[in-house]
Motif scaffolding. Structure first.
Motif, PDB file in Angstrom:
ATOM      1  N   LEU A  65       0.832  -1.199   0.000  1.00 44.97           N
ATOM      2  CA  LEU A  65       0.000   0.000   0.000  1.00 44.97           C
ATOM      3  C   LEU A  65       0.868   1.251   0.000  1.00 44.97           C
ATOM      4  N   ALA A  66       2.059   1.143   0.584  1.00 47.79           N
ATOM      5  CA  ALA A  66       2.961   2.289   0.688  1.00 47.79           C
ATOM      6  C   ALA A  66       4.373   1.786   0.907  1.00 47.79           C
ATOM      7  N   MET A  67       5.326   2.625   0.526  1.00 47.58           N
ATOM      8  CA  MET A  67       6.744   2.348   0.758  1.00 47.58           C
ATOM      9  C   MET A  67       7.433   3.648   1.138  1.00 47.58           C
ATOM     10  N   VAL A  68       8.522   3.513   1.867  1.00 46.85           N
ATOM     11  CA  VAL A  68       9.348   4.670   2.216  1.00 46.85           C
ATOM     12  C   VAL A  68      10.775   4.376   1.773  1.00 46.85           C
ATOM     13  N   PHE A  69      11.365   5.341   1.089  1.00 45.76           N
ATOM     14  CA  PHE A  69      12.742   5.218   0.637  1.00 45.76           C
ATOM     15  C   PHE A  69      13.611   6.252   1.355  1.00 45.76           C
ATOM     16  N   LYS A  70      14.843   5.865   1.616  1.00 53.31           N
ATOM     17  CA  LYS A  70      15.850   6.821   2.083  1.00 53.31           C
ATOM     18  C   LYS A  70      16.662   7.273   0.877  1.00 53.31           C
ATOM     19  N   TYR A  71      16.831   8.591   0.765  1.00 51.12           N
ATOM     20  CA  TYR A  71      17.602   9.148  -0.351  1.00 51.12           C
ATOM     21  C   TYR A  71      19.068   9.221   0.058  1.00 51.12           C
ATOM     22  N   ASN A  72      19.839   8.229  -0.402  1.00 58.13           N
ATOM     23  CA  ASN A  72      21.272   8.202  -0.098  1.00 58.13           C
ATOM     24  C   ASN A  72      22.085   9.072  -1.047  1.00 58.13           C
ATOM     25  N   GLY A  73      21.506   9.355  -2.231  1.00 59.19           N
ATOM     26  CA  GLY A  73      22.299  10.008  -3.261  1.00 59.19           C
ATOM     27  C   GLY A  73      23.252   8.996  -3.896  1.00 59.19           C
ATOM     28  N   GLY A  74      24.014   9.433  -4.879  1.00 64.42           N
ATOM     29  CA  GLY A  74      24.996   8.555  -5.508  1.00 64.42           C
ATOM     30  C   GLY A  74      24.475   7.907  -6.782  1.00 64.42           C
ATOM     31  N   THR A  75      25.351   7.171  -7.436  1.00 55.74           N
ATOM     32  CA  THR A  75      25.095   6.647  -8.770  1.00 55.74           C
ATOM     33  C   THR A  75      24.433   5.271  -8.734  1.00 55.74           C
ATOM     34  N   CYS A  76      24.117   4.776  -9.928  1.00 59.16           N
ATOM     35  CA  CYS A  76      23.488   3.452 -10.067  1.00 59.16           C
ATOM     36  C   CYS A  76      24.412   2.333  -9.602  1.00 59.16           C
ATOM     37  N   ASP A  77      25.730   2.584  -9.560  1.00 59.13           N
ATOM     38  CA  ASP A  77      26.681   1.529  -9.205  1.00 59.13           C
ATOM     39  C   ASP A  77      26.459   0.978  -7.807  1.00 59.13           C
ATOM     40  N   GLN A  78      25.830   1.755  -6.907  1.00 58.05           N
ATOM     41  CA  GLN A  78      25.643   1.290  -5.537  1.00 58.05           C
ATOM     42  C   GLN A  78      24.364   0.463  -5.372  1.00 58.05           C
ATOM     43  N   SER A  79      23.646   0.199  -6.462  1.00 57.19           N
ATOM     44  CA  SER A  79      22.432  -0.614  -6.391  1.00 57.19           C
ATOM     45  C   SER A  79      22.741  -1.970  -5.773  1.00 57.19           C
ATOM     46  N   ASP A  80      21.839  -2.433  -4.911  1.00 60.00           N
ATOM     47  CA  ASP A  80      22.029  -3.698  -4.216  1.00 60.00           C
ATOM     48  C   ASP A  80      20.672  -4.401  -4.111  1.00 60.00           C
ATOM     49  N   ASN A  81      20.334  -5.198  -5.095  1.00 58.68           N
ATOM     50  CA  ASN A  81      19.093  -5.970  -5.115  1.00 58.68           C
ATOM     51  C   ASN A  81      19.295  -7.152  -6.053  1.00 58.68           C
ATOM     52  N   ILE A  82      18.368  -8.100  -6.000  1.00 60.03           N
ATOM     53  CA  ILE A  82      18.520  -9.295  -6.839  1.00 60.03           C
ATOM     54  C   ILE A  82      17.427  -9.375  -7.895  1.00 60.03           C
ATOM     55  N   GLN A  83      16.849  -8.231  -8.251  1.00 60.50           N
ATOM     56  CA  GLN A  83      15.892  -8.232  -9.351  1.00 60.50           C
ATOM     57  C   GLN A  83      16.641  -8.385 -10.679  1.00 60.50           C
ATOM     58  N   PRO A  84      16.112  -9.168 -11.600  1.00 65.76           N
ATOM     59  CA  PRO A  84      16.802  -9.374 -12.884  1.00 65.76           C
ATOM     60  C   PRO A  84      16.793  -8.099 -13.725  1.00 65.76           C
ATOM     61  N   GLN A  85      17.653  -8.075 -14.730  1.00 66.73           N
ATOM     62  CA  GLN A  85      17.775  -6.905 -15.592  1.00 66.73           C
ATOM     63  C   GLN A  85      16.499  -6.631 -16.369  1.00 66.73           C
ATOM     64  N   THR A  86      15.659  -7.625 -16.525  1.00 69.66           N
ATOM     65  CA  THR A  86      14.397  -7.406 -17.218  1.00 69.66           C
ATOM     66  C   THR A  86      13.411  -6.592 -16.374  1.00 69.66           C
ATOM     67  N   LEU A  87      13.668  -6.515 -15.052  1.00 69.59           N
ATOM     68  CA  LEU A  87      12.779  -5.779 -14.151  1.00 69.59           C
ATOM     69  C   LEU A  87      13.428  -4.521 -13.577  1.00 69.59           C
ATOM     70  N   PHE A  88      14.739  -4.534 -13.445  1.00 68.75           N
ATOM     71  CA  PHE A  88      15.432  -3.374 -12.870  1.00 68.75           C
ATOM     72  C   PHE A  88      16.481  -2.846 -13.836  1.00 68.75           C
ATOM     73  N   SER A  89      16.406  -1.547 -14.092  1.00 73.09           N
ATOM     74  CA  SER A  89      17.419  -0.873 -14.900  1.00 73.09           C
ATOM     75  C   SER A  89      17.615   0.537 -14.362  1.00 73.09           C
TER      76      SER A  89
END
Length: 235
Positions: A65-89
């Motif tokens: 129903l809702a989500m909260v994100f923390k804005y860390n700043g920085g580039t895409c290189d720090q992404s840390d998740n296991i979603q496949p490339q077809t779902l996350f870009s």
């Protein structure tokens, strides 16, 4: 009669007179005041201290129903998740979002079916959190997060844009990082509110020690009060 020659006038002495010398420092010791500050953190309703709390990477099991994100700043290189490339870009522009704490960017979160559903839009400072929600409706299956330098949402101000899978039918975990944003809270009917944060009580105490010549030390302890910190209120 011949007058004796007149002696030339003498110059005034250059050395200061005794009365002009600086006075000596007083021999009595200078009074000192030492203040010790003590801080203790206790989780509300639990034993132990705040350092004993471990927040696990809980998997989201139902569409939020809702989500909260923390804005860390920085580039895409720090992404840390296991979603496949077809779902996350994720794509960066002009060096990507800033990382200096407090520096503000404009964040726009929409669905990916034309951007007709706006989940968040507004300035967010690095280190702050932002809410992603559409009143009482479930979020869409996929979301687009776009970060601009400021509120003028044109190509010249674009810093980062990404797409991720948000319905929880695929891998989505607490603490997942998607570019400059990190998931820190999600809410659904099955799991309730799942969060990285907890309620705690901070107790702050001051101890003031002072001394005077010829007297013993005295201590003054003052409890300033308790400060409640913890979970966000999610509408």
């Amino acid at each position: 009669p011949t007058m004796p020659p007149t002696e030339p006038p003498t110059d005034p002495p250059t050395n200061p007179s005794p009365s002009d010398l600086p006075s000596e420092m007083p021999s009595s010791p200078i009074e000192r005041c030492n203040v010790n500050v003590g801080v203790t953190c206790t989780p509300s309703g639990e034993s132990g201290d705040c350092g004993s709390i471990i927040v696990s990477r809980t998997r989201c099991e139902q569409r939020p129903l809702a989500m909260v994100f923390k804005y860390n700043g920085g580039t895409c290189d720090q992404s840390d998740n296991i979603q496949p490339q077809t779902l996350f870009s994720c794509f960066d522009f002009f060096g990507g979002p800033p990382t200096t704490p407090g520096e503000t960017s404009f964040i726009l979160v929409t669905d990916i079916k034309g951007g007709s559903i706006v989940y968040h839009q507004g300035p967010v400072a690095v280190g702050d959190r932002y809410l992603v929600a559409d009143q009482s409706f479930l979020v869409d299956a996929n979301m687009n997060i776009t970060i601009y330098r400021n509120g003028i949402t044109i190509g010249e101000n674009l810093l980062q844009t990404l797409v991720y899978h948000s319905s929880c039918s695929q891998n989505l975990f607490l603490k997942d990082r998607f570019g400059a944003s990190q998931l820190v809270v999600f809410v659904n009917e099955k799991q309730g509110q799942v969060t990285c944060f907890f309620n705690a009580t901070y107790t702050i105490s001051l101890e003031n020690s002072f001394n005077n010549l010829g007297s013993s030390s005295a201590n003054l302890t003052s409890l300033l009060g308790n400060i409640e910190v913890g979970n966000l209120n999610i509408p």
